[in-house]
Enzyme design. Structure first.
Site, PDB file in Angstrom:
ATOM      1  CG  ASN A  45      -2.291  -5.949  -0.903  1.00  0.00           C
ATOM      2  OD1 ASN A  45      -1.959  -6.669  -1.836  1.00  0.00           O
ATOM      3  ND2 ASN A  45      -3.409  -5.254  -0.907  1.00  0.00           N
ATOM      4  CB  ILE A  46      -2.476  -9.627   4.375  1.00  0.00           C
ATOM      5  CG1 ILE A  46      -1.495 -10.514   3.591  1.00  0.00           C
ATOM      6  CG2 ILE A  46      -3.523 -10.459   5.125  1.00  0.00           C
ATOM      7  CD1 ILE A  46      -0.553 -11.316   4.461  1.00  0.00           C
ATOM      8  CD  GLU A  47      -7.407  -4.675   1.221  1.00  0.00           C
ATOM      9  OE1 GLU A  47      -6.947  -3.837   0.442  1.00  0.00           O
ATOM     10  OE2 GLU A  47      -8.597  -5.074   1.155  1.00  0.00           O
ATOM     11  CB  CYS A  56       2.191  -2.563   2.680  1.00  0.00           C
ATOM     12  SG  CYS A  56       1.217  -1.093   3.074  1.00  0.00           S
ATOM     13  CD  GLU A  58       5.130  -1.985  -0.598  1.00  0.00           C
ATOM     14  OE1 GLU A  58       4.153  -2.687  -0.233  1.00  0.00           O
ATOM     15  OE2 GLU A  58       4.993  -0.854  -1.084  1.00  0.00           O
ATOM     16  CB  CYS A  94       2.379   3.518   2.143  1.00  0.00           C
ATOM     17  SG  CYS A  94       2.865   2.373   3.461  1.00  0.00           S
ATOM     18  CB  CYS A  97       6.339   0.453   2.900  1.00  0.00           C
ATOM     19  SG  CYS A  97       4.985  -0.695   3.235  1.00  0.00           S
TER      20      CYS A  97
END
Length: 139
Positions: A45-47, A56, A58, A94, A97
């Site tokens: 994940n990369i925020e 996300c 995935e 989620c 995804c």
């Protein structure tokens, strides 16, 4: 998918948690996606501070695979939890995804929810998203 392959995917997903960029949620997620040809595509994940551009693990793995020409998949392992601790419970994908998976995967696609290589739950896409949207009737 055999247990050794499931364990390998969980191991790769756990490794990818270490690459997560999660300064806002502190919830690190790694994913390892198995292409039909045996290639493993990983993601984390990369925020982003404004949240909407956050992606996300995935989807990172799927988009990496798709951008490299892969269109057929066997399964994915997902491992997540607080960035400072080992996972202590399953981390499910989620809804967004799950819908991305629906676009590219068959109903028996395996979703491995891993805590460790020895502790995992395996579900199918059909179980995780029973009424998913799909334009074709392949499901």
């Amino acid at each position: 998918m055999d247990k050794d392959t499931q364990r390998l995917l969980v191991r790769k997903a756990l490794e990818m948690r270490g690459r997560a960029y999660c300064p806002y949620s502190h919830f690190a997620v790694g994913a390892a996606l198995l292409g039909k040809d045996g290639t493993i595509y990983t993601g984390c994940n990369i925020e982003n501070g404004t949240l909407t551009p956050t992606v996300c693990a995935e989807r990172t793995a799927f988009f990496k695979a798709i951008s490299e020409g892969q269109r057929e998949f066997e399964g994915i392992a997902i491992c997540g939890g607080h960035e400072d601790r080992e996972p202590d419970r399953i981390c499910a994908p989620c809804g967004v995804c799950r819908q991305v998976m629906m676009e590219f995967c068959h109903k028996d696609f395996e979703i491995i929810l891993g805590i460790s290589e020895e502790n995992m739950v395996v579900e199918t896409l059909e179980t995780m998203l029973p009424y998913g949207f799909r334009l074709d009737e392949q499901m």
